[in-house]
Design a protein around this motif. Structure first.
Motif, short mmCIF file in Angstrom:
data_model
loop_
_atom_site.label_atom_id
_atom_site.label_comp_id
_atom_site.label_asym_id
_atom_site.label_seq_id
_atom_site.Cartn_x
_atom_site.Cartn_y
_atom_site.Cartn_z
N LYS A 87 15.39 4.37 -5.77
CA LYS A 87 15.18 2.98 -5.33
C LYS A 87 14.48 2.95 -3.96
CE LYS A 87 19.12 0.95 -7.79
NZ LYS A 87 20.45 0.30 -7.66
N SER A 88 14.92 3.83 -3.07
CA SER A 88 14.32 3.88 -1.74
C SER A 88 12.86 4.30 -1.82
CB SER A 88 15.09 4.86 -0.84
OG SER A 88 16.42 4.43 -0.64
N ALA A 89 12.57 5.29 -2.66
CA ALA A 89 11.19 5.78 -2.80
C ALA A 89 10.28 4.72 -3.40
CB ALA A 89 11.18 7.04 -3.66
N ARG A 90 10.80 3.97 -4.34
CA ARG A 90 9.98 2.91 -4.96
C ARG A 90 9.61 1.84 -3.94
NH1 ARG A 90 13.31 2.59 -10.72
NH2 ARG A 90 11.95 4.06 -11.86
N LEU A 91 10.53 1.57 -3.03
CA LEU A 91 10.23 0.61 -1.98
C LEU A 91 9.24 1.20 -0.97
CD1 LEU A 91 13.76 -0.92 -1.23
CD2 LEU A 91 11.79 -2.10 -2.19
N ALA A 92 9.46 2.45 -0.62
CA ALA A 92 8.62 3.10 0.40
C ALA A 92 7.18 3.29 -0.06
CB ALA A 92 9.24 4.46 0.76
N PHE A 93 6.98 3.50 -1.36
CA PHE A 93 5.63 3.82 -1.85
C PHE A 93 5.11 2.84 -2.90
CE2 PHE A 93 7.96 7.86 -0.97
CZ PHE A 93 7.29 8.21 0.20
N GLU A 94 5.61 1.63 -2.87
CA GLU A 94 5.23 0.66 -3.90
C GLU A 94 3.73 0.34 -3.90
OE1 GLU A 94 7.20 -3.05 -3.41
OE2 GLU A 94 6.88 -3.13 -1.23
N ASP A 95 3.06 0.52 -2.76
CA ASP A 95 1.62 0.23 -2.67
C ASP A 95 0.77 1.50 -2.72
OD1 ASP A 95 2.11 -2.52 -2.45
OD2 ASP A 95 2.41 -2.34 -0.27
N GLN A 96 1.42 2.63 -3.03
CA GLN A 96 0.67 3.90 -3.07
C GLN A 96 0.75 4.50 -4.48
OE1 GLN A 96 1.42 6.51 0.39
NE2 GLN A 96 2.62 4.84 1.29
N ARG A 97 -0.25 4.15 -5.27
CA ARG A 97 -0.24 4.57 -6.68
C ARG A 97 -0.18 6.09 -6.85
NH1 ARG A 97 -4.76 2.35 -10.36
NH2 ARG A 97 -6.08 3.17 -8.67
N GLY A 98 -0.88 6.78 -5.98
CA GLY A 98 -0.92 8.24 -6.08
C GLY A 98 0.46 8.86 -5.90
N GLY A 128 9.97 16.31 -0.36
CA GLY A 128 10.02 16.94 0.96
C GLY A 128 8.76 16.70 1.78
N GLU A 129 7.68 16.33 1.11
CA GLU A 129 6.43 16.04 1.82
C GLU A 129 6.45 14.65 2.45
OE1 GLU A 129 3.18 16.52 -0.89
OE2 GLU A 129 4.09 18.27 -1.85
N PHE A 130 7.48 13.84 2.11
CA PHE A 130 7.48 12.44 2.55
C PHE A 130 8.81 12.08 3.24
CE2 PHE A 130 5.07 12.90 -1.41
CZ PHE A 130 3.81 12.51 -1.00
N THR A 131 9.35 13.04 3.97
CA THR A 131 10.64 12.79 4.62
C THR A 131 10.57 11.69 5.68
OG1 THR A 131 10.17 14.60 6.17
CG2 THR A 131 11.50 15.13 4.23
N GLU A 132 9.43 11.58 6.36
CA GLU A 132 9.31 10.55 7.40
C GLU A 132 9.43 9.16 6.80
OE1 GLU A 132 6.08 8.94 10.73
OE2 GLU A 132 5.81 10.92 9.79
N GLN A 133 8.72 8.94 5.68
CA GLN A 133 8.76 7.63 5.03
C GLN A 133 10.16 7.35 4.47
OE1 GLN A 133 6.47 10.00 4.70
NE2 GLN A 133 4.49 9.21 3.96
N MET A 134 10.81 8.36 3.91
CA MET A 134 12.14 8.16 3.33
C MET A 134 13.19 7.89 4.40
SD MET A 134 11.97 8.27 0.00
CE MET A 134 13.61 8.67 -0.59
N SER A 135 12.96 8.45 5.60
CA SER A 135 13.91 8.22 6.70
C SER A 135 13.97 6.74 7.08
CB SER A 135 13.51 9.05 7.93
OG SER A 135 13.61 10.43 7.65
N ARG A 136 12.86 6.05 6.90
CA ARG A 136 12.83 4.61 7.20
C ARG A 136 13.72 3.81 6.27
NH1 ARG A 136 6.25 4.58 7.29
NH2 ARG A 136 5.96 6.00 9.08
N TYR A 137 14.10 4.42 5.17
CA TYR A 137 14.97 3.75 4.20
C TYR A 137 16.34 4.43 4.13
CZ TYR A 137 10.94 1.04 2.78
OH TYR A 137 9.86 0.16 2.79
N ASN A 138 16.71 4.95 5.30
CA ASN A 138 18.05 5.52 5.49
C ASN A 138 18.35 6.73 4.60
OD1 ASN A 138 20.48 5.48 6.94
ND2 ASN A 138 21.54 4.38 5.29
N VAL A 139 17.31 7.53 4.32
CA VAL A 139 17.50 8.77 3.56
C VAL A 139 17.00 9.91 4.44
CG1 VAL A 139 16.97 10.07 1.48
CG2 VAL A 139 17.16 7.57 1.36
#
Length: 216
Positions: A87-98, A128-139
């Motif tokens: 759920k967190s990842a879908r929010l973090a990358f909802e505008d990044q199709r890749g 693991g390549e996107f830890t910075e973005q996931m941290s913004r969603y408390n992960v």
């Protein structure tokens, strides 16, 4: 007609064969029909092998059930984390199709264990390549790393469960083959015993062979 259990078949064969071998009178009469001691030892070997294989089969299934239960516990723990991380990842990358495609974030999760595990493994091997973005969603990165280790352990548990399932099935096949051989041996033995001991119904009953009452 009620189906006989494996244990009952083994016990019936043991009674018939052991009582024959332990009673010289019965052994002597059956020997004239080619059921000498060597032939009786053949039958004894079959029921002893069947007992051993049946015990092995039960042991293998016990281990399979234990590994299956352990796998379910591990899957439950991973599912709780994965559901939240997804759920967190879908929010973090909802505008990044890749990234959405890379992490397999779109669509429903596969219902089968193999498919689900593939999606989970793909997610944690790349997140693991996107830890910075996931941290913004408390992960946190630590939580992602820990969960990846849990997923890898889950894969190992799955492989062990499949191995034990295969072992159990193989043990069943081996037991069933010997069971078939014992049934054939006992069927012919009973027919021979009824012929050889037709004038001694009490001896037949001592072998556990049913003697129908004669009509007067």
């Amino acid at each position: 007609m009620k189906k006989q259990s494996i244990t009952a078949e083994i016990e019936q064969a043991q009674v018939a064969i052991e009582n024959t071998m332990n009673q010289p009178e019965i052994q002597k009469k059956l020997a004239t029909y080619n059921y000498d001691r060597k032939k009786m030892l053949e039958g004894k070997g079959l029921y002893e092998t069947m007992r051993l294989l049946n015990n092995t089969k039960q042991d293998k299934y016990g281990k399979q059930y234990a590994s299956t239960d352990a796998l379910q516990v591990q899957m439950k723990e991973v599912k709780v984390r994965y559901r939240r991380h997804l759920k967190s990842a879908r929010l973090a990358f909802e505008d990044q199709r890749g990234v959405m495609e890379q992490l397999q974030l779109k669509g429903k999760r596969k219902p089968d264990t193999v498919g689900w595990l593939e999606q989970v493994y793909t997610f944690y091997s790349k997140i693991g390549e996107f830890t910075e973005q996931m941290s913004r969603y408390n992960v946190s990165p630590e939580e992602l790393s820990q969960t990846r280790a849990m997923v890898e352990a889950l894969y190992s548990a799955r492989q062990q469960q499949l191995q034990r399932k295969g072992d159990a099935q193989h043990a069943t096949e081996k037991r069933d083959q010997v069971r078939k051989e014992l049934k054939a041996w006992m069927s012919r033995f009973k027919k021979t015993a009824r012929l050889a001991l037709q004038d001694d119904p009490q001896l037949l009953e001592g072998l556990g062979i049913f003697v129908p009452s004669r009509k007067v």
